[in-house]
Design a protein around this motif. Structure first.
Motif, short mmCIF file in Angstrom:
data_model
loop_
_atom_site.label_atom_id
_atom_site.label_comp_id
_atom_site.label_asym_id
_atom_site.label_seq_id
_atom_site.Cartn_x
_atom_site.Cartn_y
_atom_site.Cartn_z
N ALA B 104 0.73 -1.00 -0.03
CA ALA B 104 -0.06 0.05 -0.02
C ALA B 104 0.72 1.18 -0.03
O ALA B 104 0.54 2.32 -0.81
N LEU B 111 -3.23 2.19 -5.42
CA LEU B 111 -4.05 1.87 -4.36
C LEU B 111 -5.38 2.37 -4.49
O LEU B 111 -6.65 2.06 -4.58
N ASN B 175 -1.55 5.70 3.88
CA ASN B 175 -1.68 6.27 2.36
C ASN B 175 -2.03 7.80 2.59
O ASN B 175 -1.63 8.45 1.51
#
Lengths: 203, 203
Positions: B104, B111, B175
């Motif tokens: 990720a 992603l 993220n």
DNA sequence: GGATGATGTTGGCGTTGACAACTCTGTTGT
DNA sequence: ACAACAGAGTTGTCAACGCCAACATCATCC
């Protein structure tokens, strides 16, 4: 459909910034972030295509404002959900998890806006603050849990982050359409329950 | 920067589809999904602005192809990480969690592409299949855990979903820039550990 | 060795975000 | 009272984009 009234178009709108934000959020809710255009909301509000520029330097600035507002409302929702200190930890966590996921599925596109690009260089400080403010709620819950002996001791921020990731993950997956909407409440409850077990002090 | 070679421009590229995908992923990794434009990658690959249309009906089709490829690589990474059945459940879960979060953060923009709009009406079936295929890994792990008595019995899909949400949440938050990159490995390990406790059969 | 279909190309349309230059209007200072 | 000013909206323009249609080139198979 547009939102402009047929009221006598004064040259000065009076509250254009708020009107733009309101309309932007409607578009977000109805059609997703991809459909959101500055020119479009300007049209809808009944104003020229360059008018938004007076209030938002660029499109990202408007998105940031939406995100900030979203974090504010999320914070309110979370604070309201957890109830007072008297309730058992398990219940409070379950309630807050439900509130979080509820907000997420209820404002899917907005959540995307809220969580994309927060690490973008040069993000507005007030946006970061709003984000931190929203995450204060789970943090406080963990603190309370540690005080009542329901949660393993240790670095609060770390424990809270790890714990809240489980809820956020559920929200994120539901948002992406990976979770059956019907089964969602049950899964949230399950997750909260297992979270409590995982957080429990050992021994 | 472009990527086109100064090779003798033949009229037929020979493998344009793959070249476009490769370049698209570079752009994704370097500049994020917002900067990705069909015309841009066409330029970079050294081909006219309308050439991509022969291989991707529209921009979304290219994004879907990227997502599908991403799911494929994610599946490989996950499968590779968990190791053989002999290893203790705790270790396998920790390894897989690490692999997932690693993928990720290593492919943040990808992603996003993978997880946005999967519920879009009329998604390509092969994309859905690729997604399901990737999530087969955590599912299998839960099955193994149940067999070895490490995981509470019950609806596999449901248990796995709830469990994997914790990991996905971590990935999603990292993220979004909400997690300190340096502290991340520790948090992942912590989360995996608590997950094991939460999944353990009662009694 | 010519038809044919796949693959690229050129050209163009409509939309968008951003910018510059202008205009309108409410306020403020004298 | 009224001129100057600054804030708020407007028109006009540009480059870039996604998508589409029409045309050009090439490889392949009768």
């Amino acid at each position: 459909m547009g939102t402009q009234t047929d009221a006598p178009r004064r040259y000065h709108h009076g509250n254009l910034r708020e009107a733009l934000l309101r309309r932007a959020e409607e578009v977000l809710a109805e059609s997703g972030a991809g459909e959101l255009s500055l020119r479009g909301i300007a049209r809808d509000v009944g104003v020229s295509h360059a008018a938004p520029r007076r209030h938002f330097a660029d499109k990202q600035a408007l998105l940031d404002a939406l995100a900030e507002d979203g974090f504010g409302r999320l914070a309110v929702a979370l604070d309201a959900s957890v109830g007072d200190d008297g309730r058992p930890f398990v219940e409070r966590l379950a309630a807050m998890a439900e509130a979080y996921v509820g907000f997420a599925v209820g404002h899917a596109a907005l959540l995307d806006v809220m969580f994309t690009g927060k690490h973008r260089p040069g993000v507005d400080a007030s946006l970061l603050a709003a984000g931190a403010r929203a995450f204060q709620a789970p943090l406080a819950l963990v603190v309370a849990g540690q005080a009542s002996g329901d949660v393993v001791p240790g670095d609060v921020e770390r424990v809270a982050t790890s714990a809240w990731a489980a809820i956020h993950g559920l929200a994120s997956m539901a948002n992406a359409g990976l979770l059956d909407a019907e089964a969602l409440p049950g899964i949230v409850a399950d997750t909260a329950e297992r979270l409590v077990l995982g957080l429990r002090p050992r021994g």
